[in-house]
Scaffold this active site. Structure first.
Site, PDB file in Angstrom:
ATOM      1  N   ARG A  33      59.153  13.178  34.478  1.00 48.08           N
ATOM      2  CA  ARG A  33      57.817  12.586  34.687  1.00 48.08           C
ATOM      3  C   ARG A  33      57.764  11.169  34.094  1.00 48.08           C
ATOM      4  NH1 ARG A  33      58.100  16.766  37.134  1.00 48.08           N
ATOM      5  NH2 ARG A  33      56.976  18.703  36.710  1.00 48.08           N
ATOM      6  N   LYS A  97      53.782  27.740  25.963  1.00 49.00           N
ATOM      7  CA  LYS A  97      54.866  28.242  26.819  1.00 49.00           C
ATOM      8  C   LYS A  97      55.906  28.907  25.912  1.00 49.00           C
ATOM      9  CE  LYS A  97      58.187  25.491  29.063  1.00 49.00           C
ATOM     10  NZ  LYS A  97      57.989  25.689  30.461  1.00 49.00           N
ATOM     11  N   GLU A 179      53.398  34.615  35.110  1.00 49.81           N
ATOM     12  CA  GLU A 179      53.625  33.638  36.186  1.00 49.81           C
ATOM     13  C   GLU A 179      54.896  33.948  36.982  1.00 49.81           C
ATOM     14  OE1 GLU A 179      53.988  29.503  34.981  1.00 49.81           O
ATOM     15  OE2 GLU A 179      54.169  28.833  37.045  1.00 49.81           O
ATOM     16  N   LYS A 221      49.232  34.104  37.094  1.00 49.81           N
ATOM     17  CA  LYS A 221      49.402  32.724  37.590  1.00 49.81           C
ATOM     18  C   LYS A 221      50.402  32.751  38.737  1.00 49.81           C
ATOM     19  CE  LYS A 221      50.809  28.097  36.113  1.00 49.81           C
ATOM     20  NZ  LYS A 221      50.617  27.066  35.101  1.00 49.81           N
ATOM     21  N   SER A 263      50.304  24.672  40.914  1.00 46.11           N
ATOM     22  CA  SER A 263      50.207  23.793  42.091  1.00 46.11           C
ATOM     23  C   SER A 263      51.538  23.682  42.820  1.00 46.11           C
ATOM     24  CB  SER A 263      49.650  22.417  41.716  1.00 46.11           C
ATOM     25  OG  SER A 263      50.455  21.742  40.779  1.00 46.11           O
ATOM     26  N   ARG A 295      51.380  19.423  37.742  1.00 44.06           N
ATOM     27  CA  ARG A 295      51.503  18.195  38.522  1.00 44.06           C
ATOM     28  C   ARG A 295      50.205  17.777  39.207  1.00 44.06           C
ATOM     29  NH1 ARG A 295      56.801  20.309  41.366  1.00 44.06           N
ATOM     30  NH2 ARG A 295      55.884  22.229  40.541  1.00 44.06           N
TER      31      ARG A 295
HETATM   32  P1  13P Z   1      52.654  22.906  38.601  1.00 43.95           P
HETATM   33  O1  13P Z   1      51.159  23.010  38.810  1.00 43.95           O
HETATM   34  O2  13P Z   1      53.144  21.499  38.511  1.00 43.95           O
HETATM   35  O3  13P Z   1      53.421  23.787  39.535  1.00 43.95           O
HETATM   36  O4  13P Z   1      52.932  23.452  37.129  1.00 43.95           O
HETATM   37  C1  13P Z   1      52.300  24.602  36.716  1.00 43.95           C
HETATM   38  C2  13P Z   1      53.157  25.315  35.756  1.00 43.95           C
HETATM   39  O5  13P Z   1      52.753  25.573  34.656  1.00 43.95           O
HETATM   40  C3  13P Z   1      54.489  25.742  36.201  1.00 43.95           C
HETATM   41  O6  13P Z   1      55.005  26.659  35.282  1.00 43.95           O
END
Ligand code: 13P
Length: 345
Positions: A33, A97, A179, A221, A263, A295
């Site tokens: 990034r 995380k 997730e 997620k 996203s 993102r």
């Molecule tokens: P993105 O929205 O960029 O996909 O990232 C979300 C995320 O936490 C991925 O683990």
């Protein structure tokens, strides 16, 4: 486990009109990034960038929680205030995380398994002391219809790791964000995404139940059901919204307080439009549908900031704009014409 407390935290994370900022890029990912704006990947620059995001005026109206990375949860702002305290003072829940990334799954043909279970209980205890009240673990799956991917092998292995992580989080009074991400890479169509997402979520909830994870104290997620990024037959906003809601209704128990999408490489506008259409077209769902974007919330402020303190105020306006539009999408009130409201200084 204190289920009442877990449920209260989960409900706060998906409060009406609010969603989550994923700012938990690992040092390697944030490098990509920062290099896109020609800023060196130093600890100070990472701190300055994230401090700029977290101190954005009024952001607490649309952001309920922020997912942090290990470095960030220990970092202090320029004036010495811990970044976690800045969030807490604004009523934003800090999260962390905790997975250690995905590596090749042995015995598979190039599929992935997420690592990080060893020693996780101790790490969760420390993160709780540092202020984290929720956590995130990301499993990575990909679609290749001809090759039978995602394979049942990869689904079961990743779902079990997610369930073990989620059970450990709840034992330590931390809300797990579960997730399972199916990547958009590839030329698969909407139906292939639908099928893979359905198989994935069934497998994940089977393992969560096996490991006695309390659904009232977790957040899902997932990816949206969406055509692959190189698919020629692109689905409309309404098709993506309806297919996503249909698969979630099939797979996600009503006891789950909320679903916060990633996203996944969608454009900022698409990520907002898809979430907005789901909530506008399906107003009476059993769970909240909101965002947990990385993102799609950060692309605009990152570009506007460009590593210069003198750009911070303008970058914050860009961040607030994206957060507000996604907050409206979470309430079913997003309209594409709102995209025009932001003009960079
Ligand atoms: P993105 O929205 O960029 O996909 O990232 C979300 C995320 O936490 C991925 O683990």
């Amino acid at each position: 486990m204190n289920l009442k407390e877990l449920n209260q935290i989960a409900e706060a994370m998906v409060a009406p009109g609010k969603g989550i900022l994923a700012a938990d890029e690992s040092t390697g990912t944030i490098e990509k990034r920062l290099s896109s704006i020609n800023v060196p990947n130093t600890e100070e620059n990472r701190r300055d960038y994230r401090e700029m995001l977290f101190t954005t005026p009024e952001i607490e109206k649309y952001i309920s929680g922020v997912i942090l990375y290990d470095e960030t949860i220990r970092q202090k702002a320029k004036d010495g205030t811990p970044l976690v305290e800045i969030l807490k003072k604004r009523g934003i829940v800090p999260g962390i995380k905790v997975d250690k990334g995905a590596v090749e799954l042995p015995g598979s043909s190039g599929e992935k398994i997420t690592e990080g279970l060893d020693g996780l209980r101790k790490r969760l205890q420390e993160y709780h002391q540092l202020g984290a009240r929720f956590a995130k673990w990301r499993a990575v799956l990909s679609i290749d219809v001809a090759a039978g991917k995602p394979s049942r092998h990869a689904l079961v292995a990743n779902a079990e790791a997610l369930a073990r992580y989620a059970a450990l989080c709840q034992a330590e009074n931390i809300v797990p964000i579960v997730e399972p991400e199916i990547l958009m890479d590839g030329d698969h169509d909407l139906q292939a995404s639908f099928n893979a997402t359905e198989r994935t979520l069934h497998t994940v909830f089977e393992q969560l139940a096996l490991h006695n994870v309390a659904f009232e104290g977790m957040i899902l997620k997932p990816n949206m059901v969406i055509h692959g990024e190189s698919c020629k037959k692109t689905a409309s906003v309404e098709e993506v919204a309806d297919a996503t809601v249909q698969v979630l209704l099939r797979c996600v128990p009503a006891a789950v307080p909320g679903i916060a999408f990633l996203s996944g490489g969608q454009s900022d506008e698409d990520a907002s439009a898809h979430l907005g259409a789901m909530n506008a077209r399906h107003p009476n769902l059993p769970w909240k549908l909101t965002f947990s974007y990385g993102r799609a919330l950060q692309a605009l402020p990152l570009k506007l900031w460009g590593g210069k303190a003198s750009n911070a105020a303008n970058a914050q306006k860009g961040f607030l704009h994206r957060a507000r539009l996604n907050g409206l999408a979470a309430s079913g009130k997003y309209e594409a014409k709102l995209e025009q409201e932001f003009k960079a200084a």
